[in-house]
Write a protein that holds these residues in place. Structure first.
Motif, PDB file in Angstrom:
ATOM      1  N   VAL A 173      19.346  38.121  44.344  1.00 50.22           N
ATOM      2  CA  VAL A 173      20.639  38.537  43.792  1.00 50.22           C
ATOM      3  C   VAL A 173      21.730  37.510  44.108  1.00 50.22           C
ATOM      4  O   VAL A 173      22.580  37.204  43.265  1.00 50.22           O
ATOM      5  CB  VAL A 173      21.028  39.936  44.336  1.00 50.22           C
ATOM      6  CG1 VAL A 173      22.389  40.375  43.810  1.00 50.22           C
ATOM      7  CG2 VAL A 173      19.970  40.968  43.952  1.00 50.22           C
ATOM      8  N   TRP A 174      21.659  36.929  45.304  1.00 50.86           N
ATOM      9  CA  TRP A 174      22.677  35.971  45.739  1.00 50.86           C
ATOM     10  C   TRP A 174      22.601  34.656  44.984  1.00 50.86           C
ATOM     11  O   TRP A 174      23.501  33.820  45.087  1.00 50.86           O
ATOM     12  CB  TRP A 174      22.529  35.720  47.251  1.00 50.86           C
ATOM     13  CG  TRP A 174      21.113  35.416  47.662  1.00 50.86           C
ATOM     14  CD1 TRP A 174      20.162  36.326  48.024  1.00 50.86           C
ATOM     15  CD2 TRP A 174      20.481  34.142  47.689  1.00 50.86           C
ATOM     16  NE1 TRP A 174      18.970  35.699  48.285  1.00 50.86           N
ATOM     17  CE2 TRP A 174      19.149  34.350  48.090  1.00 50.86           C
ATOM     18  CE3 TRP A 174      20.911  32.833  47.416  1.00 50.86           C
ATOM     19  CZ2 TRP A 174      18.233  33.306  48.221  1.00 50.86           C
ATOM     20  CZ3 TRP A 174      19.999  31.796  47.549  1.00 50.86           C
ATOM     21  CH2 TRP A 174      18.682  32.032  47.950  1.00 50.86           C
ATOM     22  N   ALA A 175      21.547  34.455  44.206  1.00 53.80           N
ATOM     23  CA  ALA A 175      21.375  33.186  43.482  1.00 53.80           C
ATOM     24  C   ALA A 175      21.768  33.304  42.013  1.00 53.80           C
ATOM     25  O   ALA A 175      21.844  32.298  41.310  1.00 53.80           O
ATOM     26  CB  ALA A 175      19.925  32.726  43.587  1.00 53.80           C
ATOM     27  N   ILE A 176      22.034  34.545  41.552  1.00 59.35           N
ATOM     28  CA  ILE A 176      22.279  34.740  40.117  1.00 59.35           C
ATOM     29  C   ILE A 176      23.725  34.409  39.788  1.00 59.35           C
ATOM     30  O   ILE A 176      24.648  35.039  40.295  1.00 59.35           O
ATOM     31  CB  ILE A 176      21.929  36.179  39.696  1.00 59.35           C
ATOM     32  CG1 ILE A 176      20.421  36.422  39.904  1.00 59.35           C
ATOM     33  CG2 ILE A 176      22.316  36.423  38.244  1.00 59.35           C
ATOM     34  CD1 ILE A 176      19.993  37.841  39.608  1.00 59.35           C
ATOM     35  N   GLY A 177      23.892  33.397  38.961  1.00 59.68           N
ATOM     36  CA  GLY A 177      25.220  33.032  38.476  1.00 59.68           C
ATOM     37  C   GLY A 177      26.123  32.434  39.546  1.00 59.68           C
ATOM     38  O   GLY A 177      27.325  32.299  39.342  1.00 59.68           O
ATOM     39  N   THR A 178      25.554  32.058  40.674  1.00 56.19           N
ATOM     40  CA  THR A 178      26.376  31.578  41.788  1.00 56.19           C
ATOM     41  C   THR A 178      26.297  30.068  41.971  1.00 56.19           C
ATOM     42  O   THR A 178      27.060  29.501  42.754  1.00 56.19           O
ATOM     43  CB  THR A 178      25.897  32.216  43.114  1.00 56.19           C
ATOM     44  OG1 THR A 178      24.506  31.881  43.292  1.00 56.19           O
ATOM     45  CG2 THR A 178      26.066  33.719  43.106  1.00 56.19           C
ATOM     46  N   GLY A 179      25.349  29.419  41.301  1.00 58.58           N
ATOM     47  CA  GLY A 179      25.148  27.995  41.528  1.00 58.58           C
ATOM     48  C   GLY A 179      24.293  27.714  42.750  1.00 58.58           C
ATOM     49  O   GLY A 179      23.921  26.582  43.016  1.00 58.58           O
ATOM     50  N   LYS A 180      23.963  28.775  43.518  1.00 53.90           N
ATOM     51  CA  LYS A 180      23.061  28.589  44.673  1.00 53.90           C
ATOM     52  C   LYS A 180      21.676  28.979  44.213  1.00 53.90           C
ATOM     53  O   LYS A 180      21.520  29.994  43.555  1.00 53.90           O
ATOM     54  CB  LYS A 180      23.425  29.556  45.805  1.00 53.90           C
ATOM     55  CG  LYS A 180      24.757  29.310  46.415  1.00 53.90           C
ATOM     56  CD  LYS A 180      24.987  30.351  47.492  1.00 53.90           C
ATOM     57  CE  LYS A 180      26.453  30.383  47.849  1.00 53.90           C
ATOM     58  NZ  LYS A 180      26.849  31.602  48.503  1.00 53.90           N
ATOM     59  N   ASN A 181      20.673  28.206  44.587  1.00 51.65           N
ATOM     60  CA  ASN A 181      19.349  28.751  44.309  1.00 51.65           C
ATOM     61  C   ASN A 181      18.450  28.660  45.511  1.00 51.65           C
ATOM     62  O   ASN A 181      18.708  27.933  46.455  1.00 51.65           O
ATOM     63  CB  ASN A 181      18.692  28.201  43.045  1.00 51.65           C
ATOM     64  CG  ASN A 181      18.666  26.708  42.985  1.00 51.65           C
ATOM     65  OD1 ASN A 181      19.304  26.035  43.767  1.00 51.65           O
ATOM     66  ND2 ASN A 181      17.911  26.192  42.073  1.00 51.65           N
ATOM     67  N   ALA A 182      17.405  29.487  45.446  1.00 53.20           N
ATOM     68  CA  ALA A 182      16.417  29.455  46.512  1.00 53.20           C
ATOM     69  C   ALA A 182      15.806  28.059  46.518  1.00 53.20           C
ATOM     70  O   ALA A 182      15.654  27.444  45.458  1.00 53.20           O
ATOM     71  CB  ALA A 182      15.349  30.512  46.248  1.00 53.20           C
ATOM     72  N   THR A 183      15.458  27.549  47.675  1.00 50.08           N
ATOM     73  CA  THR A 183      14.746  26.267  47.682  1.00 50.08           C
ATOM     74  C   THR A 183      13.398  26.508  47.018  1.00 50.08           C
ATOM     75  O   THR A 183      12.874  27.643  47.041  1.00 50.08           O
ATOM     76  CB  THR A 183      14.507  25.759  49.111  1.00 50.08           C
ATOM     77  OG1 THR A 183      13.638  26.696  49.772  1.00 50.08           O
ATOM     78  CG2 THR A 183      15.819  25.609  49.888  1.00 50.08           C
ATOM     79  N   PRO A 184      12.816  25.462  46.445  1.00 48.44           N
ATOM     80  CA  PRO A 184      11.486  25.648  45.845  1.00 48.44           C
ATOM     81  C   PRO A 184      10.501  26.251  46.851  1.00 48.44           C
ATOM     82  O   PRO A 184       9.703  27.116  46.499  1.00 48.44           O
ATOM     83  CB  PRO A 184      11.094  24.226  45.422  1.00 48.44           C
ATOM     84  CG  PRO A 184      12.415  23.575  45.121  1.00 48.44           C
ATOM     85  CD  PRO A 184      13.363  24.115  46.160  1.00 48.44           C
ATOM     86  N   ALA A 185      10.597  25.850  48.112  1.00 44.43           N
ATOM     87  CA  ALA A 185       9.657  26.379  49.118  1.00 44.43           C
ATOM     88  C   ALA A 185       9.918  27.865  49.383  1.00 44.43           C
ATOM     89  O   ALA A 185       8.972  28.659  49.504  1.00 44.43           O
ATOM     90  CB  ALA A 185       9.774  25.580  50.415  1.00 44.43           C
ATOM     91  N   ASP A 186      11.190  28.267  49.475  1.00 39.26           N
ATOM     92  CA  ASP A 186      11.496  29.689  49.690  1.00 39.26           C
ATOM     93  C   ASP A 186      11.061  30.529  48.489  1.00 39.26           C
ATOM     94  O   ASP A 186      10.541  31.641  48.637  1.00 39.26           O
ATOM     95  CB  ASP A 186      12.995  29.894  49.915  1.00 39.26           C
ATOM     96  CG  ASP A 186      13.425  29.507  51.327  1.00 39.26           C
ATOM     97  OD1 ASP A 186      12.545  29.303  52.193  1.00 39.26           O
ATOM     98  OD2 ASP A 186      14.647  29.399  51.555  1.00 39.26           O
ATOM     99  N   ALA A 187      11.328  30.010  47.283  1.00 39.13           N
ATOM    100  CA  ALA A 187      10.921  30.752  46.086  1.00 39.13           C
ATOM    101  C   ALA A 187       9.403  30.863  46.036  1.00 39.13           C
ATOM    102  O   ALA A 187       8.861  31.950  45.791  1.00 39.13           O
ATOM    103  CB  ALA A 187      11.452  30.062  44.827  1.00 39.13           C
TER     104      ALA A 187
END
Ligand code: PGA
Length: 256
Positions: A173-187
């Protein structure tokens, strides 16, 4: 690299009026050359489903028509709701359920999300069930537990032979529309945990076949690295799906 065919969706949310939506669909038709390698869908707002569907048909249906929501009851006194057979009538093939904005802004609960998911599958649609944790839940180490709960509750009663039409979208939820994304490793780690839940519910063979999209601030610049993770099978894209150039860049990044 994932062994499943990547699937990339463009969730237009409550954006784009009729002529803009049609123009975007036409530009995507003209620019998308990888339908054999990547499945693609767009999710326009309800009033433009038919016109966007016509635009996609003119391009040979390389891109599927999706709906952002749909009600589980077949007809009747449900003011403001739209049935799945109405959606199918205008050409919808894919239904989104459980999007974080439906969960947290419109307050849909897991039971309603499950009813919509089951009704979508029973109606013959493909369903993308969205799951994902809030920031405080991630900070408390609850990411996998939240995803496991939303996945299992969302799929309750879904039959094994319907799972080939199910995609899970992991969208923190914190990554949606915020410009922050999960790192590829976390995702990747979250996707592996979700796949383990699917294996517990349906067995390993079915779990290995289910596509798990990542969503949350995917852009052309970060898509390739995310999509190169072995358990990330494409993405669900919001903001960057509103511009043809950006969405095409993301679709191209999903080509193996
Ligand atoms: P975003 O949205 O790409 O704008 O972060 C993703 C989504 O809501 O599906």
């Amino acid at each position: 690299m994932s062994k499943r065919k990547p699937f990339v969706g463009g969730n237009w949310k409550m954006n784009l009026h009729g002529s803009e939506a049609q123009a975007l669909a036409s530009a995507l038709n003209a620019g998308f050359a990888h339908a054999a390698q990547v499945d693609a869908a767009v999710f326009p707002a309800f009033p433009y489903l038919a016109s966007v569907g016509a635009a996609l048909a003119a391009g040979g249906h390389k891109i599927k028509l999706g709906a952002q929501d749909g009600y589980f009851q077949p007809n009747g006194a449900f003011t403001g709701e739209v049935s799945l057979s109405m959606l199918k009538d205008v050409g919808v093939k894919v239904l989104l359920t459980g999007h974080s904005e439906r969960r947290h802004v419109l307050h849909e609960c897991d039971e309603l999300i499950n009813r919509k998911t089951r009704a979508g599958l029973d109606a013959g649609l493909e369903v993308i069930l969205c799951v994902g944790e809030k920031l405080e839940q991630r900070e408390q180490g609850q990411t996998d537990a939240i995803n496991a709960g939303q996945t299992a509750l969302g799929l309750a009663g879904v039959k094994a032979d319907q799972m080939s039409r199910v995609t899970i979208a992991y969208e923190p939820v914190w990554a949606i529309g915020t410009g922050k994304n999960a790192t590829p490793a976390d995702a990747q780690a979250a996707h592996v945990a979700i796949r383990r839940v699917l294996a517990g519910l349906y067995g390993d063979a079915i779990a290995q076949g289910v596509r798990i999209q990542y969503g949350g601030s995917v852009k052309p610049a970060n898509a390739k690295e995310l999509f190169s993770q072995p358990d990330i099978d494409g993405g669900l894209i919001g903001g960057a799906s509103l511009k043809a150039e950006d969405f095409l860049g993301i679709l191209n990044a999903a080509v193996k």
